[in-house]
Design a protein around this motif. Structure first.
Motif, PDB file in Angstrom:
ATOM      1  N   ALA A 142       1.083  -1.352   0.001  1.00  0.00           N
ATOM      2  CA  ALA A 142      -0.077  -0.079   0.356  1.00  0.00           C
ATOM      3  C   ALA A 142       1.056   0.837  -0.166  1.00  0.00           C
ATOM      4  O   ALA A 142       1.807   1.234   0.003  1.00  0.00           O
ATOM      5  N   LEU A 143       0.363   2.662  -0.985  1.00  0.00           N
ATOM      6  CA  LEU A 143       1.469   3.317  -0.609  1.00  0.00           C
ATOM      7  C   LEU A 143       1.860   4.147   0.314  1.00  0.00           C
ATOM      8  O   LEU A 143       0.532   3.860   1.917  1.00  0.00           O
ATOM      9  N   ASN A 144       2.477   4.857   1.072  1.00  0.00           N
ATOM     10  CA  ASN A 144       2.295   5.523   2.427  1.00  0.00           C
ATOM     11  C   ASN A 144       3.410   7.133   2.281  1.00  0.00           C
ATOM     12  O   ASN A 144       3.472   7.397   1.159  1.00  0.00           O
TER      13      ASN A 144
ATOM     14  N   SER B 132       2.787  -7.746  10.172  1.00  0.00           N
ATOM     15  CA  SER B 132       2.845  -6.537   9.889  1.00  0.00           C
ATOM     16  C   SER B 132       3.036  -5.664   8.186  1.00  0.00           C
ATOM     17  O   SER B 132       4.146  -5.387   8.417  1.00  0.00           O
ATOM     18  N   VAL B 133       2.487  -6.355   7.407  1.00  0.00           N
ATOM     19  CA  VAL B 133       2.822  -6.029   5.695  1.00  0.00           C
ATOM     20  C   VAL B 133       2.843  -4.750   5.666  1.00  0.00           C
ATOM     21  O   VAL B 133       4.353  -4.330   5.327  1.00  0.00           O
ATOM     22  N   SER B 134       2.143  -4.002   6.048  1.00  0.00           N
ATOM     23  CA  SER B 134       2.486  -2.492   5.656  1.00  0.00           C
ATOM     24  C   SER B 134       3.056  -2.012   6.236  1.00  0.00           C
ATOM     25  O   SER B 134       4.346  -0.846   5.867  1.00  0.00           O
ATOM     26  N   MET B 135       3.618  -2.439   7.277  1.00  0.00           N
ATOM     27  CA  MET B 135       5.254  -1.652   8.204  1.00  0.00           C
ATOM     28  C   MET B 135       6.295  -2.724   7.542  1.00  0.00           C
ATOM     29  O   MET B 135       7.796  -1.571   7.762  1.00  0.00           O
ATOM     30  N   ILE B 136       6.234  -3.594   6.741  1.00  0.00           N
ATOM     31  CA  ILE B 136       7.330  -4.067   6.041  1.00  0.00           C
ATOM     32  C   ILE B 136       8.120  -3.124   4.570  1.00  0.00           C
ATOM     33  O   ILE B 136       8.995  -2.775   4.524  1.00  0.00           O
ATOM     34  N   PHE B 137       6.739  -2.507   4.124  1.00  0.00           N
ATOM     35  CA  PHE B 137       7.632  -1.975   2.821  1.00  0.00           C
ATOM     36  C   PHE B 137       6.965  -0.289   2.913  1.00  0.00           C
ATOM     37  O   PHE B 137       8.038   0.573   2.695  1.00  0.00           O
TER      38      PHE B 137
END
Length: 295
Positions: A124-126, A227-232
């Motif tokens: 996801a974008l961040n 924590s998939v979002s934190m990986i990216f």
């Protein structure tokens, strides 16, 4: 340029919208964002606005209308009908047909095929960028918890933390938790001698934006694999990323993606991602939406 963001109030969704807006503003400095909470956008007022082609609480006619979260999709579509010159953008796999929107931005693990109006991203974008402030020897450990595809395994996580501390005796190691981390975990962690080497910041004591700042400072970030979002996010910040394994309840596209990303098994519970150039997915998406050549 005016961008309207239809907000469901969820921090993770807002982070995606701000990531896209930040990337657009870097390319179009005069771009402005107006955030509209869902409770300000009653369906009755939107239907009435079909005839007036304006909403009193919109300061300017929008150029782009952005939504994240399933409850925003219908309202983004309706706003697009009220302001037909605006481009509508959904930052996830939409609950309405993809053809209802000008652009859909979808993480690759959702399995939607790319097209001129479906932009497939790595995660996801961040709102992060690599600010080149990483401190050599500074490590961040970010813990998640149980999820729909993972089951927290305390013994495994404690083992991973001990291995990280032992393998980096000269490093500064910061540890933080999440809302999903079991309440008694830090008490159990404190019973081990290696915990004295950690600077511990429970999530409830960290201000907004704290984790992003820590990713700008750390040269390596270890994240539990739920924590998939934190990986990216850590990849986008330019960190070297390690994944701490916890028990899987099922295998799906996301667990398969983690297996593809995590190439190097450095211990029985920690894998390292291939350390490539930092991700810049928000900038790439902004360029495509604005019709610019991708940098």
């Amino acid at each position: 340029m005016q961008i309207v963001y239809v907000s469901d109030g969820k921090a993770g969704h807002r982070s995606q919208a701000l990531g896209l807006f930040g990337a657009i503003k870097r390319k179009v400095p005069h771009a402005q964002l107006q955030e509209l909470p869902l409770d300000q956008l009653s369906l009755l007022s939107l239907i009435y606005a079909f005839w007036t082609h304006r909403l009193s609480y919109l300061e300017h006619a929008p150029d782009y209308i952005v939504g994240v979260g399933s409850h925003t999709h219908l309202r983004v579509w309706l706003l697009g009908k009220i302001y037909p010159k605006a481009k509508t953008i959904i930052l996830m796999k939409p609950s309405l047909p993809i053809s209802c929107f000008d652009y859909t931005v979808v993480p690759a693990h959702d399995g939607v095929a790319a097209s001129p109006h479906v932009l497939v991203t790595q995660g996801a974008l961040n709102p992060l960028q690599n600010e080149q402030r990483h401190v050599t020897g500074r490590i961040l450990i970010a813990l998640g918890g149980s999820s729909k595809r993972h089951q927290w395994n305390e013994a495994q996580v404690l083992k991973a933390i001990e291995q990280i501390v032992q393998q980096h005796p000269q490093s500064s190691v910061i540890l933080t938790t999440s809302r999903r981390t079991p309440e008694n975990f830090l008490a159990h962690l404190g019973q081990h001698s290696y915990a004295a080497r950690l600077d511990i910041y429970p999530v409830e004591r960290t201000p907004q934006g704290w984790i992003f700042e820590q990713m700008q400072l750390a040269d390596t970030v270890y994240v539990t694999e739920d924590s998939v979002s934190m990986i990216f996010e850590a990849q986008t910040a330019g960190c070297r990323v390690g994944v701490i394994a916890i028990d899987r309840l099922k295998s799906d596209r996301i667990t398969h993606m983690i297996d593809q990303l995590a190439h190097d098994q450095i211990t029985d519970v920690i894998r390292l991602l291939h350390h490539a150039a930092p991700l810049s997915e928000a900038d790439r998406v902004a360029s495509q939406i604005l019709g610019l050549s991708s940098s």
